[in-house]
Scaffold this active site. Structure first.
Site, PDB file in Angstrom:
ATOM      1  CD  GLU A  51      -2.963   0.877   2.382  1.00 35.51           C
ATOM      2  OE1 GLU A  51      -3.388  -0.280   2.577  1.00 35.51           O
ATOM      3  OE2 GLU A  51      -3.294   1.856   3.070  1.00 35.51           O
ATOM      4  CD  GLN A  63      -0.641   9.175   9.003  1.00 35.30           C
ATOM      5  OE1 GLN A  63      -0.437   9.610  10.135  1.00 35.30           O
ATOM      6  NE2 GLN A  63      -1.485   8.172   8.768  1.00 35.30           N
ATOM      7  CB  THR A  64       3.169   9.794   3.027  1.00 37.02           C
ATOM      8  OG1 THR A  64       4.359  10.113   3.773  1.00 37.02           O
ATOM      9  CG2 THR A  64       2.734  11.010   2.214  1.00 37.02           C
ATOM     10  CG  ASN A  65       2.057   4.167   6.618  1.00 35.60           C
ATOM     11  OD1 ASN A  65       3.210   3.738   6.592  1.00 35.60           O
ATOM     12  ND2 ASN A  65       1.181   3.799   7.538  1.00 35.60           N
ATOM     13  CD  GLU A 115      -4.234   7.391   5.703  1.00 35.58           C
ATOM     14  OE1 GLU A 115      -5.154   6.569   5.789  1.00 35.58           O
ATOM     15  OE2 GLU A 115      -3.302   7.483   6.534  1.00 35.58           O
ATOM     16  N   GLY A 142      -5.057  12.853  17.439  1.00 32.06           N
ATOM     17  CA  GLY A 142      -5.145  11.510  17.996  1.00 32.06           C
ATOM     18  C   GLY A 142      -6.535  11.099  18.431  1.00 32.06           C
ATOM     19  CG  ASP A 190     -11.272   6.018  15.113  1.00 39.91           C
ATOM     20  OD1 ASP A 190     -11.219   6.726  14.080  1.00 39.91           O
ATOM     21  OD2 ASP A 190     -11.038   4.791  15.111  1.00 39.91           O
ATOM     22  CD1 TRP A 191      -8.385   6.749  12.890  1.00 39.22           C
ATOM     23  CD2 TRP A 191      -6.620   7.933  12.240  1.00 39.22           C
ATOM     24  NE1 TRP A 191      -8.362   6.715  11.518  1.00 39.22           N
ATOM     25  CE2 TRP A 191      -7.280   7.430  11.097  1.00 39.22           C
ATOM     26  CE3 TRP A 191      -5.473   8.706  12.062  1.00 39.22           C
ATOM     27  CZ2 TRP A 191      -6.837   7.681   9.793  1.00 39.22           C
ATOM     28  CZ3 TRP A 191      -5.025   8.961  10.761  1.00 39.22           C
ATOM     29  CH2 TRP A 191      -5.706   8.448   9.654  1.00 39.22           C
ATOM     30  NE  ARG A 248       8.626   0.315   5.852  1.00 37.56           N
ATOM     31  CZ  ARG A 248       8.143  -0.876   5.491  1.00 37.56           C
ATOM     32  NH1 ARG A 248       6.911  -0.963   4.984  1.00 37.56           N
ATOM     33  NH2 ARG A 248       8.866  -1.974   5.636  1.00 37.56           N
ATOM     34  CD  GLU A 249       2.498   5.276  11.037  1.00 36.50           C
ATOM     35  OE1 GLU A 249       3.698   5.139  11.370  1.00 36.50           O
ATOM     36  OE2 GLU A 249       1.583   4.527  11.432  1.00 36.50           O
TER      37      GLU A 249
END
Length: 296
Positions: A108, A125-127, A112, A206, A201-202, A136-137
Site C-alpha cells: 500500500e 500523512q504518507t505511509n 491521507e 489523535g 477516532d484518530w 512507516r508514517e
C-alpha cells in the site's frame, strides 16, 4: 563563423537544459474525465458530477462517506489527482488517495489528508506498506492552503523507488532496499483508491477532536484522474518490463540534485513527524530502510 559557433553553443545548452527538465519530473499527466478511468465503489449518491464528469465532489455526512477506484489494477507507473480539500472545520475527516493490493500481506502507498479545526492547518500523512507491514508514517504541513485551490498529488512507482509529489515537489522517497532485507512492492498489482470518510477516532489530535456533524456535509473536490501505469489485471508478469517503460529509465531511478534539494526543504521546513527519527518508537536502531534516507 564565430557567430554561428556561438549560436550553436547556445542551442546545445538550451537543448541540454530542456532535456534535463524533462528528465527531472515524470511525464506530463493526461487529464481525463472521471468515467474514463474510475467508477464509484460505495455510496454512489454521495458523489456529484460537474463539467461533463471532468470534476467530481465527494460528500461526507453523518450517515456515510464515499469512494471510488479504477477499473483496472496496475503494477508500476505514475498516478495523480488534482484535489481540493474540505474547507472550514474538517476535524475528524480524512481525504485519501492511495494504492493498495488485495491480499493479507498487502502492499500500500498512502496519501491521507487529516482534517482540522477552522484556522488550523491540514496534516498530510504518507505511509508505505510492504508485505503487510506498515508503520512507516511521515507527516508534514503543506506550504499552502489546500482548501483554496486544486493541487496535484502524485505517486511515481517503479522497481527502484516510490516518490510522493505535491505539485512538482517531492515530499517523500521510499527506495528499494531489498538488499537490506526490506520488502518492496514489485509483484502485487494495486488499485488506486480515493475516499472521503469519518475517522474521528484518530485523525485529528489523535482522536481528541471529534467531527462536528452540524458542519456537514463535508465536501472535497477532485479532477484530473490521470493514470499512466502498466495494467496488470490479467497478467502481472506482463509488467515486469525490464527497462522498457519510461518510468524504468535511468533518470527516474533516483531523484536528481534539484529534487533532493526540494525534498530537504520540505524536511527542514514542514515535517512534523518521521518514523525514522522517532527514538521512543525505535530507541535502539531505526528501521533498516531509513539508512537510505539522505536527510537522517
Amino acid at each position: 563563423m564565430g557567430s554561428s559557433s556561438s549560436m550553436w553553443t547556445v542551442c546545445v545548452i538550451l537543448a541540454s537544459l530542456a532535456s534535463a527538465a524533462l528528465c527531472a519530473n515524470p511525464r506530463r499527466p493526461v487529464d481525463v474525465q472521471f468515467g474514463r478511468n474510475y467508477v464509484p465503489t460505495w455510496a454512489f449518491d454521495h458523489i456529484k458530477y460537474f463539467n461533463g464528469g471532468s470534476d467530481i465532489q465527494p460528500h461526507l455526512d453523518k450517515y456515510t462517506g464515499t469512494g471510488f477506484q479504477p477499473k483496472g489494477s496496475y503494477l508500476f507507473g505514475h498516478f495523480s489527482m488534482y484535489i481540493k480539500m474540505v474547507p472550514g472545520d474538517s476535524a475528524g475527516t480524512v481525504t485519501a488517495f492511495y494504492l493498495s493490493s488485495q491480499n493479507a500481506e498487502h502492499d500500500e502507498i498512502d496519501f491521507e489528508f487529516l482534517g482540522n479545526r477552522t484556522g488550523q492547518p491540514y496534516i498530510l500523512q504518507t505511509n508505505v506498506f510492504t508485505g503487510g507491514k506498515g508503520d512507516r508514517e511521515q507527516r508534514i504541513y503543506l506550504w499552502f492552503d489546500p482548501t483554496k485551490e486544486y493541487h496535484r498529488y502524485s505517486i511515481l512507482w517503479n522497481l527502484y523507488q516510490i516518490v510522493f509529489f505535491v505539485d512538482e515537489v517531492p515530499i517523500r522517497v521510499f527506495k528499494n532496499s531489498k538488499d537490506l532485507g526490506v520488502k518492496f512492492p514489485f509483484d502485487q498489482p494495486m488499485k488506486i483508491y480515493n475516499s472521503l470518510w469519518n475517522a474521528d477516532d484518530w485523525a485529528t489530535r489523535g482522536g481528541l477532536e471529534k467531527t462536528d456533524w452540524s458542519k456537514a456535509p463535508f465536501i472535497a473536490a477532485y479532477k484530473g484522474f490521470h493514470i499512466d501505469g502498466c495494467e496488470a489485471s490479467v497478467n502481472a508478469k506482463f509488467c515486469d518490463t525490464q527497462g522498457k517503460r519510461w518510468w524504468d529509465q535511468p533518470e527516474f531511478r533516483d531523484l536528481d540534485a534539484a529534487q533532493w534539494r526540494r525534498l530537504r526543504w520540505v524536511r527542514q521546513k514542514y515535517t512534523i513527524y518521521n518514523y525514522c527519527t522517532d527514538t521512543k518508537r525505535y530507541p535502539h536502531i531505526s528501521p533498516p530502510e531509513c539508512k537510505r534516507d539522505r536527510d537522517i
